[in-house]
Design a protein around this motif. Structure first.
Motif, mmCIF file in Angstrom:
data_model
loop_
_atom_site.group_PDB
_atom_site.id
_atom_site.type_symbol
_atom_site.label_atom_id
_atom_site.label_comp_id
_atom_site.label_asym_id
_atom_site.label_seq_id
_atom_site.Cartn_x
_atom_site.Cartn_y
_atom_site.Cartn_z
ATOM 1 N N VAL A 40 0.805 -1.064 0.062
ATOM 2 C CA VAL A 40 0.063 0.034 -0.209
ATOM 3 C C VAL A 40 0.747 1.171 -0.006
ATOM 4 O O VAL A 40 2.002 1.152 0.310
ATOM 5 N N HIS A 41 0.102 2.545 -0.091
ATOM 6 C CA HIS A 41 1.212 3.630 -0.098
ATOM 7 C C HIS A 41 0.454 4.569 0.823
ATOM 8 O O HIS A 41 -0.798 4.583 1.014
ATOM 9 N N VAL A 42 1.229 5.180 1.620
ATOM 10 C CA VAL A 42 0.393 6.191 2.600
ATOM 11 C C VAL A 42 0.284 7.713 1.887
ATOM 12 O O VAL A 42 1.408 7.940 1.270
ATOM 13 N N ILE A 43 -0.824 8.161 1.628
ATOM 14 C CA ILE A 43 -0.898 9.368 1.183
ATOM 15 C C ILE A 43 -1.843 10.538 2.432
ATOM 16 O O ILE A 43 -2.114 9.710 3.243
ATOM 17 N N GLU A 44 -1.587 11.436 1.888
ATOM 18 C CA GLU A 44 -2.017 12.580 3.008
ATOM 19 C C GLU A 44 -3.078 13.615 1.974
ATOM 20 O O GLU A 44 -2.384 14.200 1.244
ATOM 21 N N GLY A 45 -4.168 14.058 2.234
ATOM 22 C CA GLY A 45 -4.986 14.950 1.554
ATOM 23 C C GLY A 45 -5.710 14.614 0.420
ATOM 24 O O GLY A 45 -5.417 13.545 -0.202
ATOM 25 N N GLU A 46 -6.849 15.340 0.187
ATOM 26 C CA GLU A 46 -7.629 15.115 -0.817
ATOM 27 C C GLU A 46 -7.145 15.234 -2.062
ATOM 28 O O GLU A 46 -7.495 14.464 -3.002
ATOM 29 N N SER A 47 -6.265 15.943 -2.376
ATOM 30 C CA SER A 47 -5.710 16.167 -3.557
ATOM 31 C C SER A 47 -4.806 14.961 -4.008
ATOM 32 O O SER A 47 -4.871 14.589 -5.279
ATOM 33 N N SER A 48 -4.391 14.301 -3.124
ATOM 34 C CA SER A 48 -3.634 13.049 -3.573
ATOM 35 C C SER A 48 -4.470 11.805 -3.790
ATOM 36 O O SER A 48 -4.400 11.258 -4.724
ATOM 37 N N ILE A 49 -5.713 12.029 -3.045
ATOM 38 C CA ILE A 49 -6.643 10.782 -3.366
ATOM 39 C C ILE A 49 -7.349 11.080 -4.623
ATOM 40 O O ILE A 49 -7.525 10.117 -5.690
ATOM 41 N N LYS A 50 -7.504 12.266 -5.218
ATOM 42 C CA LYS A 50 -8.126 12.711 -6.496
ATOM 43 C C LYS A 50 -7.111 12.448 -7.612
ATOM 44 O O LYS A 50 -7.410 11.823 -8.434
ATOM 45 N N PHE A 51 -5.650 12.662 -7.139
ATOM 46 C CA PHE A 51 -4.685 12.390 -8.256
ATOM 47 C C PHE A 51 -4.723 11.039 -8.452
ATOM 48 O O PHE A 51 -4.586 10.564 -9.780
ATOM 49 N N ILE A 52 -4.825 10.197 -7.504
ATOM 50 C CA ILE A 52 -4.553 8.565 -7.735
ATOM 51 C C ILE A 52 -5.787 8.053 -8.386
ATOM 52 O O ILE A 52 -5.784 7.434 -9.403
ATOM 53 N N LYS A 53 -6.889 8.535 -8.280
ATOM 54 C CA LYS A 53 -8.346 8.075 -8.735
ATOM 55 C C LYS A 53 -8.547 8.449 -10.233
ATOM 56 O O LYS A 53 -8.610 7.627 -11.062
ATOM 57 N N ASP A 54 -7.857 9.814 -10.516
ATOM 58 C CA ASP A 54 -7.850 10.170 -12.004
ATOM 59 C C ASP A 54 -6.855 9.355 -12.556
ATOM 60 O O ASP A 54 -7.098 8.983 -13.788
ATOM 61 N N MET A 55 -5.775 8.711 -12.182
ATOM 62 C CA MET A 55 -4.703 8.096 -12.678
ATOM 63 C C MET A 55 -5.282 6.740 -13.178
ATOM 64 O O MET A 55 -5.115 6.383 -13.991
ATOM 65 N N ILE A 56 -5.843 6.028 -11.942
ATOM 66 C CA ILE A 56 -6.278 4.766 -12.323
ATOM 67 C C ILE A 56 -7.536 4.896 -13.250
ATOM 68 O O ILE A 56 -7.618 4.098 -13.922
ATOM 69 N N ASN A 57 -8.253 5.968 -13.272
ATOM 70 C CA ASN A 57 -9.341 6.047 -14.258
ATOM 71 C C ASN A 57 -8.992 6.157 -15.767
ATOM 72 O O ASN A 57 -9.474 5.591 -16.539
ATOM 73 N N SER A 58 -7.587 6.775 -15.835
ATOM 74 C CA SER A 58 -7.019 6.950 -16.946
ATOM 75 C C SER A 58 -6.529 5.624 -17.346
ATOM 76 O O SER A 58 -6.701 5.315 -18.794
ATOM 77 N N PHE A 59 -5.814 4.730 -16.609
ATOM 78 C CA PHE A 59 -5.240 3.553 -17.088
ATOM 79 C C PHE A 59 -6.461 2.616 -17.388
ATOM 80 O O PHE A 59 -6.430 1.912 -18.307
ATOM 81 N N ASN A 60 -7.636 2.652 -16.679
ATOM 82 C CA ASN A 60 -8.796 1.688 -16.938
ATOM 83 C C ASN A 60 -9.233 2.118 -18.382
ATOM 84 O O ASN A 60 -9.682 1.076 -19.035
ATOM 85 N N ALA A 61 -9.380 3.433 -18.662
ATOM 86 C CA ALA A 61 -9.731 3.673 -19.829
ATOM 87 C C ALA A 61 -8.831 3.329 -21.146
ATOM 88 O O ALA A 61 -9.389 2.879 -21.975
ATOM 89 N N TYR A 62 -7.652 3.589 -20.955
ATOM 90 C CA TYR A 62 -6.773 3.490 -22.176
ATOM 91 C C TYR A 62 -6.639 1.914 -22.262
ATOM 92 O O TYR A 62 -6.471 1.591 -23.405
ATOM 93 N N TYR A 63 -6.422 1.219 -21.358
ATOM 94 C CA TYR A 63 -6.353 -0.252 -21.430
ATOM 95 C C TYR A 63 -7.359 -1.081 -21.373
ATOM 96 O O TYR A 63 -7.278 -2.154 -21.670
ATOM 97 N N ASP A 64 -8.698 -0.566 -20.966
ATOM 98 C CA ASP A 64 -9.666 -1.375 -20.984
ATOM 99 C C ASP A 64 -9.488 -2.469 -20.051
ATOM 100 O O ASP A 64 -9.985 -3.679 -20.122
ATOM 101 N N ILE A 65 -9.170 -2.090 -18.741
ATOM 102 C CA ILE A 65 -8.917 -2.834 -17.589
ATOM 103 C C ILE A 65 -9.798 -2.574 -16.394
ATOM 104 O O ILE A 65 -10.624 -1.652 -16.445
ATOM 105 N N GLY A 66 -9.827 -3.148 -15.395
ATOM 106 C CA GLY A 66 -10.516 -2.570 -14.085
ATOM 107 C C GLY A 66 -9.722 -2.572 -12.982
ATOM 108 O O GLY A 66 -9.790 -3.318 -12.061
ATOM 109 N N LEU A 67 -8.621 -1.759 -12.695
ATOM 110 C CA LEU A 67 -8.027 -1.405 -11.582
ATOM 111 C C LEU A 67 -9.175 -0.748 -10.609
ATOM 112 O O LEU A 67 -9.967 -0.078 -10.974
ATOM 113 N N THR A 68 -8.860 -1.317 -9.285
ATOM 114 C CA THR A 68 -9.629 -0.826 -8.320
ATOM 115 C C THR A 68 -8.837 0.296 -7.135
ATOM 116 O O THR A 68 -7.508 -0.059 -7.202
ATOM 117 N N LEU A 69 -9.408 0.643 -6.392
ATOM 118 C CA LEU A 69 -8.839 1.580 -5.413
ATOM 119 C C LEU A 69 -9.551 1.637 -4.150
ATOM 120 O O LEU A 69 -10.808 1.680 -3.860
#
Length: 78
Positions: A40-69
């Motif tokens: 796992v990764h230790v994060i702090e702050g809502e902006s970090s959560i949003k950053f990771i959610k956006d990154m996962i959504n981008s990977f999922n859309a580009y590769y047609d996969i289902g990474l979860t958070l």
């Protein structure tokens, strides 16, 4: 408030992308720890959560996969 972030996956391609691409990117910005046998990764702050959610959504859309958070409040291992 600190949180831990765990990245799940649905298919073998998603697992490969998680370890080859996503985790190295997260390692550059966030502290990696092992918690209950999981990486796992230790994060702090809502902006970090949003950053990771956006990154996962981008990977999922580009590769047609289902990474979860999974985001949980950080607790130190005893």
């Amino acid at each position: 408030m600190k949180h831990t972030v765990f990245i799940g996956y649905d298919i073998p391609l998603a697992l490969e992308i998680k370890y080859d691409m996503l985790l190295p990117l997260l390692d550059k910005e966030f502290k990696r720890i092992e918690l209950d046998g999981d990486i796992v990764h230790v994060i702090e702050g809502e902006s970090s959560i949003k950053f990771i959610k956006d990154m996962i959504n981008s990977f999922n859309a580009y590769y047609d996969i289902g990474l979860t958070l999974d985001i949980e409040p950080y607790r130190m291992a005893s």
